[in-house]
Design an enzyme around this catalytic site. Structure first.
Site, PDB file in Angstrom:
ATOM      1  N   MET A  89     -11.985   4.334   4.683  1.00 17.34           N
ATOM      2  CA  MET A  89     -11.016   4.887   5.634  1.00 17.34           C
ATOM      3  C   MET A  89     -11.565   4.713   7.050  1.00 17.34           C
ATOM      4  O   MET A  89     -12.688   5.134   7.343  1.00 17.34           O
ATOM      5  CB  MET A  89     -10.776   6.373   5.363  1.00 17.34           C
ATOM      6  CG  MET A  89      -9.976   6.689   4.108  1.00 17.34           C
ATOM      7  SD  MET A  89      -8.377   5.868   3.969  1.00 17.34           S
ATOM      8  CE  MET A  89      -7.531   6.433   5.447  1.00 17.34           C
ATOM      9  N   GLY A 133      -0.503   5.755  12.123  1.00 20.15           N
ATOM     10  CA  GLY A 133      -0.445   5.635  13.579  1.00 20.15           C
ATOM     11  C   GLY A 133      -1.650   6.153  14.339  1.00 20.15           C
ATOM     12  O   GLY A 133      -1.571   6.374  15.540  1.00 20.15           O
ATOM     13  N   GLY A 174      -5.393   2.325  11.430  1.00 19.25           N
ATOM     14  CA  GLY A 174      -5.514   1.804  12.793  1.00 19.25           C
ATOM     15  C   GLY A 174      -5.782   0.311  12.893  1.00 19.25           C
ATOM     16  O   GLY A 174      -6.303  -0.149  13.911  1.00 19.25           O
ATOM     17  N   MET A 182      -4.120  10.441  -2.119  1.00 19.05           N
ATOM     18  CA  MET A 182      -4.798  11.452  -1.304  1.00 19.05           C
ATOM     19  C   MET A 182      -4.391  12.800  -1.890  1.00 19.05           C
ATOM     20  O   MET A 182      -3.635  13.568  -1.294  1.00 19.05           O
ATOM     21  CB  MET A 182      -4.373  11.298   0.162  1.00 19.05           C
ATOM     22  CG  MET A 182      -5.038  10.109   0.831  1.00 19.05           C
ATOM     23  SD  MET A 182      -4.219   9.612   2.353  1.00 19.05           S
ATOM     24  CE  MET A 182      -2.999   8.497   1.681  1.00 19.05           C
ATOM     25  N   HIS A 223       0.853  -1.195   0.000  1.00 15.39           N
ATOM     26  CA  HIS A 223       0.000   0.000   0.000  1.00 15.39           C
ATOM     27  C   HIS A 223       0.887   1.242   0.000  1.00 15.39           C
ATOM     28  O   HIS A 223       1.763   1.404   0.846  1.00 15.39           O
ATOM     29  CB  HIS A 223      -0.891  -0.039   1.236  1.00 15.39           C
ATOM     30  CG  HIS A 223      -1.930   1.025   1.285  1.00 15.39           C
ATOM     31  ND1 HIS A 223      -3.122   0.954   0.583  1.00 15.39           N
ATOM     32  CD2 HIS A 223      -1.964   2.208   1.949  1.00 15.39           C
ATOM     33  CE1 HIS A 223      -3.843   2.038   0.837  1.00 15.39           C
ATOM     34  NE2 HIS A 223      -3.164   2.824   1.655  1.00 15.39           N
ATOM     35  N   ASP A 241      -8.549   0.872   5.811  1.00 12.87           N
ATOM     36  CA  ASP A 241      -7.255   1.537   6.013  1.00 12.87           C
ATOM     37  C   ASP A 241      -7.297   2.470   7.221  1.00 12.87           C
ATOM     38  O   ASP A 241      -8.101   3.400   7.261  1.00 12.87           O
ATOM     39  CB  ASP A 241      -6.956   2.350   4.730  1.00 12.87           C
ATOM     40  CG  ASP A 241      -5.599   3.042   4.751  1.00 12.87           C
ATOM     41  OD1 ASP A 241      -4.839   2.882   5.710  1.00 12.87           O
ATOM     42  OD2 ASP A 241      -5.312   3.754   3.754  1.00 12.87           O
TER      43      ASP A 241
HETATM   44  C1  DX5 Z   1      -3.553   7.321   6.281  1.00  9.46           C
HETATM   45  C2  DX5 Z   1      -3.035   6.318   5.284  1.00  9.46           C
HETATM   46  C3  DX5 Z   1      -2.817   4.949   5.839  1.00  9.46           C
HETATM   47  C4  DX5 Z   1      -1.795   4.840   6.930  1.00  9.46           C
HETATM   48  C5  DX5 Z   1      -2.154   3.660   7.791  1.00  9.46           C
HETATM   49  O1  DX5 Z   1      -3.932   8.478   5.627  1.00  9.46           O
HETATM   50  O2  DX5 Z   1      -3.952   6.194   4.217  1.00  9.46           O
HETATM   51  O3  DX5 Z   1      -2.560   4.028   4.807  1.00  9.46           O
HETATM   52  O4  DX5 Z   1      -0.494   4.687   6.452  1.00  9.46           O
HETATM   53  O5  DX5 Z   1      -1.297   3.614   8.885  1.00  9.46           O
HETATM   54  P1  DX5 Z   1      -1.647   2.826  10.228  1.00  9.46           P
HETATM   55  O6  DX5 Z   1      -1.833   1.378   9.880  1.00  9.46           O
HETATM   56  O7  DX5 Z   1      -0.459   3.079  11.089  1.00  9.46           O
HETATM   57  O8  DX5 Z   1      -2.914   3.420  10.782  1.00  9.46           O
HETATM   58 ZN    ZN Z   2      -3.693   4.545   2.725  1.00  7.82          ZN
END
Ligand code: DX5
Ligand code: ZN
Length: 221
Positions: A136, A144, A176, A67, A32, A174
């Site tokens: 999301m 994090g 947490g 994004m 990813h 995606d």
């Molecule tokens: C957040 C990203 C995620 C992020 C996930 O905007 O899209 O892909 O890297 O990270 P963790 O698994 O640490 O929440």
């Molecule tokens: Zn992501």
């Protein structure tokens, strides 16, 4: 089949290639790749040069999560640097169908992502044209963060709608996700699990990935 998609946003960029290899060898089929423009989200991550470079070290499916505002401007560039699938945000563009067609025209898989505040129904008109929905489970922008529990109902709602209508669309989640909540997210109906911190931080990558693989096997039995 369940799939793990380690998010390289949480990797150690000093040894990025090596860490990616570790995730691949441990069984992660996707990688990813979070691209942030500092406009759609507050942060800036990385872009095409990084993707071209890691393309040489990995045979994983490159799951590029854009994004960025107006994603249609860069579809060709992401195809050229090695993306296998592009997921863009429903909230980031006006002509959603044009973006879907642009991604398809380069032979890539198409995903659309929705932020936690966007109603799940907003994605329904596009489901027959895409391969994946990315729900999301945190506000996009940073790794994090803590999984938002209300995401479980959103996943179940989408899963029910996809099944009722027999749509060949997968659900990716995606934000947490870790070994503590992955089973719940699976039960809600997700297929693909993005994990940044839970793969690259704390213990050894191989051990972290193994926890996910174990959860997948349990559920598949
Ligand atoms: C957040 C990203 C995620 C992020 C996930 O905007 O899209 O892909 O890297 O990270 P963790 O698994 O640490 O929440
Ligand atoms: Zn992501």
């Amino acid at each position: 089949m369940y799939i793990l998609a380690p998010s390289i946003l949480a990797a150690d960029f000093n040894i990025l290639g090596q860490q990616i290899k570790e995730t691949e060898e441990a069984g992660a089929k996707y990688l990813h790749i979070d691209v942030m423009d500092g406009v759609f989200v507050p942060s800036i991550s990385f872009g095409m040069p990084l993707i071209s470079s890691i393309r040489e070290t990995s045979g994983q499916f490159f799951d590029v999560h854009l994004m960025i505002v107006d994603p249609i401007r860069y579809i060709k560039e992401f195809a050229d640097c090695g993306a296998d699938g592009i997921t863009f945000h429903l909230e980031a563009c006006e002509d959603v169908n044009a973006v879907i067609e642009a991604i398809r025209s380069y032979g890539m898989k198409v995903g659309i992502s929705i932020k936690p505040g966007t109603p799940v129904e907003a994605i329904y008109p596009y489901l027959s044209k895409i391969d994946m929905v990315l729900i999301m489970s945190v506000e996009p922008g940073f790794g994090g963060q803590t999984f938002m529990p209300e995401s479980l109902d959103r996943i179940s709602q989408l899963r029910a709608y996809i099944n009722e209508n027999n749509l060949p669309v997968t659900i990716e989640v995606d934000g947490g996700i870790g070994k503590k909540n992955v089973r719940e997210v699976m039960k809600a109906g997700a297929d693909i699990f993005v994990a940044g911190s839970a793969v690259f931080k704390k213990r050894a990558i191989s051990e972290n990935v193994a926890h996910f693989m174990e959860a997948f096997r349990e559920m598949e039995q």
